[in-house]
Scaffold this motif. Sequence first.
Motif, mmCIF file in Angstrom:
data_model
loop_
_atom_site.group_PDB
_atom_site.id
_atom_site.type_symbol
_atom_site.label_atom_id
_atom_site.label_comp_id
_atom_site.label_asym_id
_atom_site.label_seq_id
_atom_site.Cartn_x
_atom_site.Cartn_y
_atom_site.Cartn_z
ATOM 1 N N TRP A 101 0.832 -1.212 0.000
ATOM 2 C CA TRP A 101 0.000 0.000 0.000
ATOM 3 C C TRP A 101 0.865 1.260 0.000
ATOM 4 C CZ3 TRP A 101 -4.880 1.808 -0.410
ATOM 5 C CH2 TRP A 101 -5.164 3.057 0.136
ATOM 6 N N LYS A 102 1.867 1.282 0.866
ATOM 7 C CA LYS A 102 2.716 2.477 0.980
ATOM 8 C C LYS A 102 3.484 2.749 -0.307
ATOM 9 C CE LYS A 102 3.402 4.745 4.163
ATOM 10 N NZ LYS A 102 2.761 6.006 4.605
ATOM 11 N N LEU A 103 3.831 1.703 -1.033
ATOM 12 C CA LEU A 103 4.562 1.862 -2.296
ATOM 13 C C LEU A 103 3.633 2.104 -3.484
ATOM 14 C CD1 LEU A 103 7.323 -0.899 -1.884
ATOM 15 C CD2 LEU A 103 7.593 1.590 -1.660
ATOM 16 N N GLY A 104 2.343 2.176 -3.237
ATOM 17 C CA GLY A 104 1.390 2.504 -4.297
ATOM 18 C C GLY A 104 1.058 1.371 -5.235
ATOM 19 N N GLY A 105 1.225 0.123 -4.772
ATOM 20 C CA GLY A 105 0.954 -1.020 -5.637
ATOM 21 C C GLY A 105 -0.480 -1.100 -6.123
ATOM 22 N N HIS A 106 -1.398 -0.525 -5.378
ATOM 23 C CA HIS A 106 -2.822 -0.570 -5.746
ATOM 24 C C HIS A 106 -3.137 0.367 -6.909
ATOM 25 C CE1 HIS A 106 -2.139 2.639 -2.871
ATOM 26 N NE2 HIS A 106 -3.286 3.202 -3.207
ATOM 27 N N ARG A 107 -2.195 1.212 -7.310
ATOM 28 C CA ARG A 107 -2.448 2.186 -8.373
ATOM 29 C C ARG A 107 -1.811 1.802 -9.708
ATOM 30 N NH1 ARG A 107 -0.390 5.906 -4.337
ATOM 31 N NH2 ARG A 107 -2.084 6.730 -3.043
ATOM 32 N N VAL A 108 -1.112 0.677 -9.797
ATOM 33 C CA VAL A 108 -0.306 0.386 -10.984
ATOM 34 C C VAL A 108 -0.803 -0.851 -11.706
ATOM 35 C CG1 VAL A 108 1.707 1.447 -9.897
ATOM 36 C CG2 VAL A 108 1.378 -1.024 -9.721
ATOM 37 N N ASP A 109 -0.404 -0.974 -12.972
ATOM 38 C CA ASP A 109 -0.712 -2.165 -13.745
ATOM 39 C C ASP A 109 0.089 -3.349 -13.200
ATOM 40 O OD1 ASP A 109 -0.014 -4.094 -16.139
ATOM 41 O OD2 ASP A 109 -1.833 -3.041 -16.703
ATOM 42 N N PRO A 110 -0.549 -4.518 -13.058
ATOM 43 C CA PRO A 110 0.162 -5.672 -12.492
ATOM 44 C C PRO A 110 1.422 -6.074 -13.256
ATOM 45 C CG PRO A 110 -2.189 -6.089 -12.511
ATOM 46 C CD PRO A 110 -1.978 -4.825 -13.286
ATOM 47 N N LEU A 111 1.454 -5.851 -14.562
ATOM 48 C CA LEU A 111 2.613 -6.263 -15.358
ATOM 49 C C LEU A 111 3.509 -5.077 -15.710
ATOM 50 C CD1 LEU A 111 1.016 -8.963 -17.668
ATOM 51 C CD2 LEU A 111 2.425 -9.290 -15.628
ATOM 52 N N GLY A 113 -6.105 -8.904 -10.674
ATOM 53 C CA GLY A 113 -6.122 -7.455 -10.588
ATOM 54 C C GLY A 113 -6.243 -6.920 -9.178
ATOM 55 N N ILE A 114 -6.344 -7.812 -8.190
ATOM 56 C CA ILE A 114 -6.402 -7.389 -6.796
ATOM 57 C C ILE A 114 -5.155 -7.902 -6.076
ATOM 58 C CG2 ILE A 114 -8.907 -7.199 -6.774
ATOM 59 C CD1 ILE A 114 -9.034 -9.949 -5.427
ATOM 60 N N ILE A 115 -5.201 -7.926 -4.755
ATOM 61 C CA ILE A 115 -4.046 -8.398 -3.998
ATOM 62 C C ILE A 115 -3.653 -9.792 -4.474
ATOM 63 C CG2 ILE A 115 -3.333 -9.309 -1.764
ATOM 64 C CD1 ILE A 115 -3.023 -6.433 -1.658
ATOM 65 N N GLY A 116 -2.400 -9.926 -4.866
ATOM 66 C CA GLY A 116 -1.823 -11.223 -5.151
ATOM 67 C C GLY A 116 -0.918 -11.577 -3.991
ATOM 68 N N ALA A 117 -1.037 -12.766 -3.483
ATOM 69 C CA ALA A 117 -0.231 -13.164 -2.332
ATOM 70 C C ALA A 117 -0.039 -14.666 -2.351
ATOM 71 C CB ALA A 117 -0.897 -12.733 -1.027
ATOM 72 N N SER A 118 1.027 -15.098 -1.733
ATOM 73 C CA SER A 118 1.307 -16.521 -1.647
ATOM 74 C C SER A 118 2.324 -16.722 -0.539
ATOM 75 C CB SER A 118 1.857 -17.040 -2.983
ATOM 76 O OG SER A 118 1.942 -18.455 -2.985
ATOM 77 N N ASN A 119 2.448 -17.947 -0.061
ATOM 78 C CA ASN A 119 3.575 -18.230 0.823
ATOM 79 C C ASN A 119 4.099 -19.623 0.558
ATOM 80 O OD1 ASN A 119 2.586 -20.203 2.898
ATOM 81 N ND2 ASN A 119 1.191 -18.539 3.444
ATOM 82 N N THR A 151 -6.504 -5.369 3.996
ATOM 83 C CA THR A 151 -6.609 -6.063 2.713
ATOM 84 C C THR A 151 -7.933 -5.764 2.034
ATOM 85 O OG1 THR A 151 -5.229 -7.838 3.622
ATOM 86 C CG2 THR A 151 -6.428 -8.315 1.599
ATOM 87 N N ARG A 152 -8.993 -5.741 2.818
ATOM 88 C CA ARG A 152 -10.320 -5.472 2.261
ATOM 89 C C ARG A 152 -10.364 -4.094 1.608
ATOM 90 N NH1 ARG A 152 -14.827 -8.845 1.293
ATOM 91 N NH2 ARG A 152 -16.682 -7.559 1.222
ATOM 92 N N VAL A 153 -9.842 -3.069 2.294
ATOM 93 C CA VAL A 153 -9.866 -1.716 1.751
ATOM 94 C C VAL A 153 -9.023 -1.627 0.482
ATOM 95 C CG1 VAL A 153 -9.216 0.692 2.158
ATOM 96 C CG2 VAL A 153 -10.363 -0.616 3.952
ATOM 97 N N ILE A 154 -7.843 -2.248 0.488
ATOM 98 C CA ILE A 154 -6.987 -2.208 -0.700
ATOM 99 C C ILE A 154 -7.686 -2.873 -1.881
ATOM 100 C CG2 ILE A 154 -4.831 -3.046 -1.713
ATOM 101 C CD1 ILE A 154 -3.547 -2.776 1.039
ATOM 102 N N ASN A 155 -8.307 -4.018 -1.650
ATOM 103 C CA ASN A 155 -9.006 -4.704 -2.742
ATOM 104 C C ASN A 155 -10.169 -3.873 -3.285
ATOM 105 O OD1 ASN A 155 -7.474 -6.996 -3.149
ATOM 106 N ND2 ASN A 155 -8.602 -8.237 -1.676
ATOM 107 N N LEU A 156 -10.898 -3.220 -2.398
ATOM 108 C CA LEU A 156 -11.974 -2.343 -2.856
ATOM 109 C C LEU A 156 -11.413 -1.198 -3.684
ATOM 110 C CD1 LEU A 156 -14.189 -2.222 0.351
ATOM 111 C CD2 LEU A 156 -14.736 -3.375 -1.806
ATOM 112 N N GLU A 157 -10.282 -0.669 -3.270
ATOM 113 C CA GLU A 157 -9.634 0.408 -4.016
ATOM 114 C C GLU A 157 -9.247 -0.060 -5.416
ATOM 115 O OE1 GLU A 157 -7.807 4.389 -4.137
ATOM 116 O OE2 GLU A 157 -9.338 3.415 -2.911
#
Length: 600
Positions: free
Chosen positions: A41-51, A85-91, A528-534
């Motif tokens: 969020w702080k790095l602005g990942g929610h505003r950019v194209d995934p690729l 197009g939303i949060i991508g995550a894995s572990n 996470t919910r707020v970021i995904n809505l954004e």
Amino acid sequence: MFSPKGLVVELYRKVVKPLGEEDKIFRLFIGGRGVATYVFWKLGGHRVDPLSGDNPLIIATGPLTGTGIPMSGRAAAVFRSPLTGIIGASNLGGRLGPVMRFTGVDILAVLGKAERPTYLLIQDGKVEFRDASHLWGKDAIETEEILLKEHGKNAAVLAIGPAGENLVKFASINHDIWRQFGRTGGGAVMGAKKLKAVVFVPDRQQVEVAMPEKLREFLREFTPYFVGEKSVKALFDAGTMRLVELANQMGFFPTYNWQRVSLEGWEKIAWPSFRREYFLRPGACLHCPAACHRLVESRKYGVSVDIDYETVFALGGLTGCADPDEMIRLNDLADRLGMDTISLGNAIAFAIEAAKMGKLGAKLEWGCGDLAKLVEDIAYRRGVGDILAEGVREAARRLGLEEIAVHVRGLEPAGYDPRVLKGMALNYAIGYRGADHLATMAYALDYGGYAGGPQSLGEEKVRAVAHMEEVSALFDSLVMCKFGRGVYDTYPGGRGFEIFAQLLTYVTGHKWDGKSVRDVALRIINLTRVINLEMGAGPDSLPERLYRPVQFEGKEYRLALEELEAALKTYYKLRGWDDAGKPTNEVLKELQLDFLIGAR
């Protein structure tokens, strides 16, 4: 005191700088997924194209990582998913998490796009940029073997294969031969950055903890209990492969692109068959006595893999293939080419049905057939593989076949049919990654008969699912294996959130209690919910096909839209969200998430 270190790496300019505010961030979000999501969020990942190069790829450990606490040897990754197009995550497990901490780095954020194929070398808390032109085009396992030979067997390597290079939307990031950041397309994010690999070379073999004697005392008492606990023994005996038999006997094993719930001839791909004819040995992640990995070999094809339930469900059940040799062969191909087997199997099953409807321009049949060629075509984007490489949602949109497409927000589901295991209906609908079985692990509640049993979707089940969502967020942030959820929750010396408060206090030196630990889990869920809505996440819903009834052993199983809507209403109320499922300002303030107010 725990003093985490974070680095931000800019590939194009070859610049490395400190993350900053690590102590504050880790205190609020613990580590792993929680910290990585905040940094995203702080790095602005929610505003950019995934690729685009601007999509931050964040890899994070947790404070328990590397301490020797059972099941604490994992690491988390967060990015904007090219698939959803939303949060991508894995572990993932293996050795990455501890080795990463042994290099002196707790969190790594990678930005930008390199001019040419590159790999990062991290040691002594420093980053070097290395040319990877000689590795580009090689498969993930071959790449790892080359880099381990160059940098030593104690190194930990993350690498992508051709699928990641070709921007397959569900490409994985691979490690330790058979481990993956598998879901949501992290491999494509690396491919878009021209980042072939990341290599961590340790300069130590342990991490400092604030109260070492207290931790040693805990481990002396806990480890024997852990090894003897029944859920751990079940993992050691059969790993996740034991679920193939259970799923087919209970009727929640999705087959033929989610049209049936049991596969004819399933006994051939159940664990007894693999154990009798194909089993080599168990395997384990670092610092884990459970050893749940099942290493198997196909003499027919001359390959060995670490097989698991999800791979057998996706590449076997969904496609109608009940041949162990084919399962091993396809698993090996997916590992080498670098693809998530869950999304891959769903894409192939969708393709078979589409082809039989005359909509794909290819001849495909249920059963094993020549699926290996199709797997390769997807990785290299050849022919129909180019469409399937986009994932089921986009392939269905292009072909006009949304009615047979099974996904939530673009992510294809794992092997638990929500018409039979109804807690999974809520799980898939609210999953922060999409149809994510690990968002709440409700399948364990369902097939275990808890909270009203598998056909229940009332308030008791909703409360149980919401609790498991909190447990999941916590485990992802500690970072720990979710297979430990049962043993840690039953330990007489401290249960649930309290035991993790105890461990965090010993390790970090900060005072934690059960409430403060649970607050972190709630903070992560709401963040996470707020970021995904954004980022435009759609409504909490399921695909059309999963509302159609399914037959099993003479009984009809049906999920009604009204059932799910009622469960969602109860869930939103429990979370303190509004009727549309949005966190309220009051909830955000209470959880110290004031910075999100107005973000939507």
